[in-house]
Write a protein that holds these residues in place. Structure first.
Motif, mmCIF file in Angstrom:
data_model
loop_
_atom_site.group_PDB
_atom_site.id
_atom_site.type_symbol
_atom_site.label_atom_id
_atom_site.label_comp_id
_atom_site.label_asym_id
_atom_site.label_seq_id
_atom_site.Cartn_x
_atom_site.Cartn_y
_atom_site.Cartn_z
ATOM 1 N N LEU A 23 0.897 -1.359 0.128
ATOM 2 C CA LEU A 23 -0.042 -0.209 0.017
ATOM 3 C C LEU A 23 0.845 1.325 0.073
ATOM 4 N N LEU A 29 2.342 2.340 6.125
ATOM 5 C CA LEU A 29 2.045 1.431 7.360
ATOM 6 C C LEU A 29 0.569 1.670 7.630
ATOM 7 N N VAL A 30 -0.339 0.859 7.268
ATOM 8 C CA VAL A 30 -1.842 1.004 7.482
ATOM 9 C C VAL A 30 -2.163 -0.212 8.256
ATOM 10 N N PRO A 31 -2.714 -0.059 9.510
ATOM 11 C CA PRO A 31 -2.913 -1.149 10.522
ATOM 12 C C PRO A 31 -3.961 -1.842 9.832
ATOM 13 N N VAL A 40 14.293 1.026 21.793
ATOM 14 C CA VAL A 40 13.277 0.059 21.334
ATOM 15 C C VAL A 40 11.980 0.606 21.648
ATOM 16 N N VAL A 89 6.554 4.000 15.474
ATOM 17 C CA VAL A 89 5.721 3.249 14.589
ATOM 18 C C VAL A 89 4.380 3.397 14.882
ATOM 19 N N TYR A 116 2.841 6.670 13.788
ATOM 20 C CA TYR A 116 3.026 6.789 12.284
ATOM 21 C C TYR A 116 1.796 5.824 11.745
ATOM 22 N N ALA A 117 1.627 4.768 12.533
ATOM 23 C CA ALA A 117 0.641 3.945 12.024
ATOM 24 C C ALA A 117 -0.877 4.196 12.201
ATOM 25 N N HIS A 176 -0.153 7.655 8.518
ATOM 26 C CA HIS A 176 -0.091 6.812 7.194
ATOM 27 C C HIS A 176 -0.793 7.711 5.994
ATOM 28 N N GLN A 236 -0.662 10.014 3.440
ATOM 29 C CA GLN A 236 0.331 10.947 2.617
ATOM 30 C C GLN A 236 -0.400 11.841 1.972
ATOM 31 N N GLY A 261 -4.649 3.796 -1.442
ATOM 32 C CA GLY A 261 -4.987 3.183 0.013
ATOM 33 C C GLY A 261 -4.550 4.255 0.811
ATOM 34 N N THR A 262 -3.282 4.947 0.699
ATOM 35 C CA THR A 262 -2.722 5.613 1.682
ATOM 36 C C THR A 262 -2.814 7.320 1.257
#
Lengths: 179, 205
Positions: A49, A52-54, B25, B32, B35-36, B40, B42, B187-188
């Motif tokens: 995609l 990062l798309v959950p 970590v 992450v 961002y998720a 996401h 864009q 999709g994004t």
């Protein structure tokens, strides 16, 4: 994998037992394993995609699931052994591990503008782009399982070399102490 | 003989290193996660570097609908049209279609947008499902959403709209037939398309 004079997987067993004798290393390994595996469970189906798309986790395949967990555990083992090697001044292994991470992300090369943009930067015309780009992207997508296997193999090589290094460093020390 | 023992470095140094790794970590995981869940989406392309420039008149595109009828993009004028050009074998497109159906189609529909999903000519030379199969496998069927059309097009239109052979590219065309914005990987980037479509709807005519 090693089947040397001390029996099957001697180096690996010695390195793991020695490193995980310290509770901090065991905690580090477990936390990294869970974090990296979860990250890859979301990342692998998201890569096509382009972000990062959950939501994409519902499209994860059994191969991707198995790979995400295997990769998470092995990469965490390599990271933990690298930290242990650093602390004991044994040689660490980095290049092979980096290669395995790159191989693990190969299905991001399909569906994203990376390959078309790289080819377009060479000045290729539209017909040439149409000839090369879709085939390359399809190649990476439909052969991703081989790249996953390569990634795991590279991690196993990393574990082996790290284990040898740790064994060479610390086994001598242990035997020297017991004599 | 130099015996090397684990833990030869000072305990405080070891704790510091392990603590630093732990912090890294946690920070990476937090990054992450953020961002998720928030990052996401864009931005779409507004600079006009993909195929046709924003502000240009949409070039002609023959549209061969899955119901067997033929039409053209210009005949859909009067509505904003989101033209989504896909290779049906592209996994990203196969994941995006159900994402649209379940989460975004209602927003597009309320913004008065016709969603026209078009297969690249000859699927960019790589065998994939037909557009009818794509619609039924990933979007609940060609007739399941009013205002979501599935079609094939010509080689010329594919070259014009998708000169870099991207697998997942889209254009928002205004009701008057002008390219408003475009993007890759719907999709994004779909939220950008929806935002642009809503502003088209609210803009004074």
């Amino acid at each position: 994998m090693n089947t040397g004079r001390h029996g099957r997987l001697h180096y690996e067993r010695f390195a793991v037992e020695t490193a995980f004798a310290g509770k901090a290393y065991l905690v580090l390994f477990l936390s990294l394993s869970v974090s990296i595996s979860v990250l890859y469970l979301f990342l692998l189906p998201s890569l096509p995609l382009g972000g990062l798309v959950p939501y994409a986790i519902r499209f994860i395949t059994p191969v991707e699931t198995a790979f995400a967990i295997t990769f998470g555990v092995l990469l965490s083992l390599v990271a933990t052994l690298n930290v242990y090697a650093f602390m004991t001044r044994a040689s660490s292994v980095k290049g092979v591990t980096a290669g395995s991470v790159i191989a693990s992300l190969v299905n991001g090369l399909c569906c994203t503008p990376l390959i078309p943009s790289l080819i377009a930067m060479t000045g290729a015309s539209t017909p040439v782009l149409y000839e090369i780009s879709p085939r390359l992207q399809a190649f990476f997508e439909f052969n991703s399982q081989y790249f996953y296997a390569l990634s795991v193999a590279l991690l196993l090589v990393s574990v082996h070399y790290l284990s040898r290094s740790i064994t060479a460093c610390c086994d001598v020390g242990k035997r020297g102490m017991s004599q | 003989m130099t015996n090397r023992k684990p833990g030869r470095r000072s305990g405080s140094k070891r704790k510091l290193l392990l603590f630093s790794i732990g912090v890294l970590v946690v920070l990476a995981a937090a990054g992450v996660g953020a961002y998720a869940f928030y990052g996401h989406q864009q931005p779409a392309n507004t600079a006009g570097t993909i195929g046709i420039n924003a502000g240009d008149k949409a070039p002609s595109m023959p549209v061969y609908l899955t119901n067997g009828t033929s039409t053209s993009l210009s005949s859909l004028q009067g509505h904003a049209v989101l033209v989504w050009i896909v290779a049906t074998w592209c996994p990203g497109c196969q994941e995006t279609a159900p994402l649209i159906a379940s989460q975004y189609y209602s927003q597009l529909s309320s913004a008065g947008v016709t969603l026209l999903t078009v297969e690249d000519y000859n699927d960019l030379g790589y065998a994939g499902p037909t557009m009818t199969q794509f619609a039924s496998q990933y979007a609940g069927g060609a007739g399941s959403h009013q205002g979501w059309l599935f079609a094939d097009t010509s080689q010329g239109a594919t070259y014009t709209y998708n000169p870099q052979a991207d697998l997942d590219i889209w254009y928002l065309v205004s009701p008057s037939g002008t390219i408003v914005t475009s993007g890759l990987n719907l999709g994004t980037t779909i939220q950008s398309a929806i935002t642009a479509a809503v502003s088209l709807q609210t803009a004074p005519s």
